[in-house]
Structure formats: structure tokens, C-alpha cells
Design an enzyme around this catalytic site. Structure first.
Site, PDB file in Angstrom:
ATOM      1  N   HIS A 152      45.164  33.780  39.178  1.00  0.00           N
ATOM      2  CA  HIS A 152      45.792  35.092  38.975  1.00  0.00           C
ATOM      3  C   HIS A 152      47.154  34.931  38.277  1.00  0.00           C
ATOM      4  O   HIS A 152      47.518  35.718  37.401  1.00  0.00           O
ATOM      5  CB  HIS A 152      46.062  35.781  40.322  1.00  0.00           C
ATOM      6  CG  HIS A 152      44.854  36.221  41.081  1.00  0.00           C
ATOM      7  ND1 HIS A 152      44.598  35.823  42.374  1.00  0.00           N
ATOM      8  CD2 HIS A 152      43.819  37.045  40.740  1.00  0.00           C
ATOM      9  CE1 HIS A 152      43.486  36.398  42.814  1.00  0.00           C
ATOM     10  NE2 HIS A 152      42.975  37.130  41.832  1.00  0.00           N
TER      11      HIS A 152
ATOM     12  N   LYS B 142      38.019  48.545  53.285  1.00  0.00           N
ATOM     13  CA  LYS B 142      37.791  47.107  53.142  1.00  0.00           C
ATOM     14  C   LYS B 142      38.610  46.321  54.159  1.00  0.00           C
ATOM     15  O   LYS B 142      39.724  46.719  54.511  1.00  0.00           O
ATOM     16  CB  LYS B 142      38.204  46.700  51.708  1.00  0.00           C
ATOM     17  CG  LYS B 142      37.318  45.641  51.100  1.00  0.00           C
ATOM     18  CD  LYS B 142      37.663  45.422  49.639  1.00  0.00           C
ATOM     19  CE  LYS B 142      37.685  43.950  49.319  1.00  0.00           C
ATOM     20  NZ  LYS B 142      37.986  43.684  47.918  1.00  0.00           N
TER      21      LYS B 142
ATOM     22  N   ARG C 269      36.577  34.844  34.198  1.00  0.00           N
ATOM     23  CA  ARG C 269      36.389  33.405  34.451  1.00  0.00           C
ATOM     24  C   ARG C 269      35.092  32.903  33.851  1.00  0.00           C
ATOM     25  O   ARG C 269      35.013  31.798  33.350  1.00  0.00           O
ATOM     26  CB  ARG C 269      36.368  33.141  35.965  1.00  0.00           C
ATOM     27  CG  ARG C 269      37.698  33.290  36.633  1.00  0.00           C
ATOM     28  CD  ARG C 269      37.547  33.358  38.116  1.00  0.00           C
ATOM     29  NE  ARG C 269      36.698  34.491  38.483  1.00  0.00           N
ATOM     30  CZ  ARG C 269      36.484  34.903  39.711  1.00  0.00           C
ATOM     31  NH1 ARG C 269      37.033  34.279  40.719  1.00  0.00           N
ATOM     32  NH2 ARG C 269      35.720  35.939  39.951  1.00  0.00           N
TER      33      ARG C 269
ATOM     34  N   SER D 154      39.870  33.914  45.361  1.00  0.00           N
ATOM     35  CA  SER D 154      40.558  34.015  46.656  1.00  0.00           C
ATOM     36  C   SER D 154      39.591  33.655  47.779  1.00  0.00           C
ATOM     37  O   SER D 154      39.948  32.951  48.739  1.00  0.00           O
ATOM     38  CB  SER D 154      41.083  35.435  46.877  1.00  0.00           C
ATOM     39  OG  SER D 154      41.936  35.811  45.840  1.00  0.00           O
TER      40      SER D 154
HETATM   41  O1  PNS Z   1      40.607  41.750  42.797  1.00  0.00           O
HETATM   42  P1  PNS Z   1      39.461  42.707  42.747  1.00  0.00           P
HETATM   43  O2  PNS Z   1      38.997  43.031  44.146  1.00  0.00           O
HETATM   44  O3  PNS Z   1      38.343  42.219  41.865  1.00  0.00           O
HETATM   45  O4  PNS Z   1      40.015  44.064  42.074  1.00  0.00           O
HETATM   46  C1  PNS Z   1      39.205  45.202  41.964  1.00  0.00           C
HETATM   47  C2  PNS Z   1      40.034  46.448  41.568  1.00  0.00           C
HETATM   48  C3  PNS Z   1      41.243  46.593  42.462  1.00  0.00           C
HETATM   49  C4  PNS Z   1      40.494  46.327  40.154  1.00  0.00           C
HETATM   50  C5  PNS Z   1      39.100  47.688  41.698  1.00  0.00           C
HETATM   51  O5  PNS Z   1      38.416  47.627  42.909  1.00  0.00           O
HETATM   52  C6  PNS Z   1      39.876  49.002  41.645  1.00  0.00           C
HETATM   53  O6  PNS Z   1      40.470  49.339  40.656  1.00  0.00           O
HETATM   54  N1  PNS Z   1      39.839  49.757  42.763  1.00  0.00           N
HETATM   55  C7  PNS Z   1      40.545  51.014  42.910  1.00  0.00           C
HETATM   56  C8  PNS Z   1      39.553  52.159  43.076  1.00  0.00           C
HETATM   57  C9  PNS Z   1      39.061  52.654  41.729  1.00  0.00           C
HETATM   58  O7  PNS Z   1      39.838  53.041  40.876  1.00  0.00           O
HETATM   59  N2  PNS Z   1      37.745  52.657  41.529  1.00  0.00           N
HETATM   60  C10 PNS Z   1      37.161  53.157  40.271  1.00  0.00           C
HETATM   61  C11 PNS Z   1      36.590  52.080  39.399  1.00  0.00           C
HETATM   62  S1  PNS Z   1      35.013  51.562  40.051  1.00  0.00           S
END
Ligand code: PNS
Length: 166
Positions: free
Chosen positions: A17, A41, A90, A128
Site C-alpha cells: 500500500h 464488516k 497486483r 493485509s
Molecule cells: O482495501 P479494499 O477493501 O479492497 O477497498 C475497497 C474499497 C474501500 C475501495 C471499496 O470497498 C469501497 O469503496 N467501499 C465504499 C462503499 C462504496 O462506495 N461502494 C460502491 C462501489 S461497489
């Protein structure tokens, strides 16, 4: 001035990250790292811990701010006046999920663009989840995470009896 947003769960932040944040910060004027707190979550670390660890790990980047958010990413981005989403890639296996995320965000907010930054090969296996699992079973992770994360993992999960933590 173009403001970008690097969103994620950062549970916890890894060196992979950090690499993506460093590359994004070198290109965009201002980078907000958005630490998602999704009440549905279950996280290993609280939102405060994830935000603090992320802020510590990126403190060498003067144009980076770290904030936690809840709800839709595009709503947070509009509030923060960010136009670009940064996501790290990745492997090809990341792409399908990232493509769906990018298209959903475009549907919700057409003015926002998603940019992908490809990781470096040495971080391509890092996540992670994998870091926590390796640590849990006594594997060496100190070159995979920043020192603050390593310290908190040791505090949170003391070595299992009979297992020597590297
Ligand atoms: O590190 P991650 O868990 O892969 O990140 C995922 C993230 C935070 C980018 C994604 O889950 C997110 O943007 N969540 C906020 C809710 C949202 O906007 N959802 C709409 C898109 S599906």
C-alpha cells in the site's frame, strides 16, 4: 490542482500500500488516503487504529492526508473535492473486482475517474489478509509491513505458546 483519493480497508496498511501511495503522491498535487469503516464488516483493527497506523506509515509524504470514511466512496470524494480514485493492481486476478468497482463508481459519479497503479513485483504477493495469517503462524513479516504495524500486531497477537515469532 488535482486531488486524488486512495481508498481501502488498510487492515493493516502493508508495504505494498505504501508503495502505491508514494507513486500516487509523486504525481498528484494532493492525495487523501481514505480508510473505509464499513459497519457490516469485521476488521482486525478499529478504524482509529487503522487510521493511526496508516498516517504514521505515510508521514514522510507531505501532500498526503489520511481520513476515515463511512458510506459511499463517491460521496466522500465529493465532500473532499477529489476527482481521481487510485487503486493498486497486483495481478490479473485483482482486475475483475477492480473493473467492477471502477464501473460502479463511474455510474454513481461520472465526473470521477479511476486510475490504476501497478505494484512492484516484490509486493505482488502481499495482502493485509496474508500478512496477518503469516504472522499468526509465526512467519517473518517485518519486511512486509511498516514498523508501527509490526509492533501493533505483536501487541495484539502475542506469540502462541511453543511458536517462535520471527
Ligand atoms: O482495501 P479494499 O477493501 O479492497 O477497498 C475497497 C474499497 C474501500 C475501495 C471499496 O470497498 C469501497 O469503496 N467501499 C465504499 C462503499 C462504496 O462506495 N461502494 C460502491 C462501489 S461497489
Amino acid at each position: 490542482m488535482i486531488r486524488a483519493m486512495y481508498p481501502g480497508s488498510f487492515d493493516p496498511i502493508t508495504n505494498g500500500h505504501i508503495y502505491i501511495a508514494e507513486r500516487a503522491a509523486a504525481i498528484f498535487d494532493d492525495l487523501t488516503v481514505g480508510v473505509l469503516n464499513n459497519s457490516q464488516k469485521k476488521y482486525t483493527f478499529s478504524k482509529e487504529e487503522r487510521e493511526t497506523m496508516t498516517r504514521e506509515a505515510l508521514s514522510h509524504l507531505p501532500n498526503v492526508r489520511v481520513k476515515h470514511f463511512e458510506g459511499l466512496l463517491v460521496d466522500f470524494m465529493r465532500a473532499e473535492k477529489c476527482r481521481v480514485i487510485i487503486r493498486g493492481l497486483r495481478a490479473l486476478s485483482d482486475f475483475e473486482y477492480e473493473f467492477q468497482l471502477a464501473l460502479m463508481n463511474r455510474q454513481l459519479a461520472p465526473e470521477i475517474e479511476t486510475f490504476f497503479i501497478v505494484t512492484e513485483a516484490r509486493y505482488s504477493y502481499l495482502s493485509s489478509r496474508a500478512v496477518k495469517e503469516v504472522f499468526h503462524f509465526g512467519g517473518a513479516i517485518h519486511d512486509m509491513v511498516p514498523p508501527g504495524v509490526f509492533r501493533r500486531l505483536r501487541e495484539r497477537f502475542p506469540p502462541l505458546p511453543g511458536l517462535r515469532q520471527a
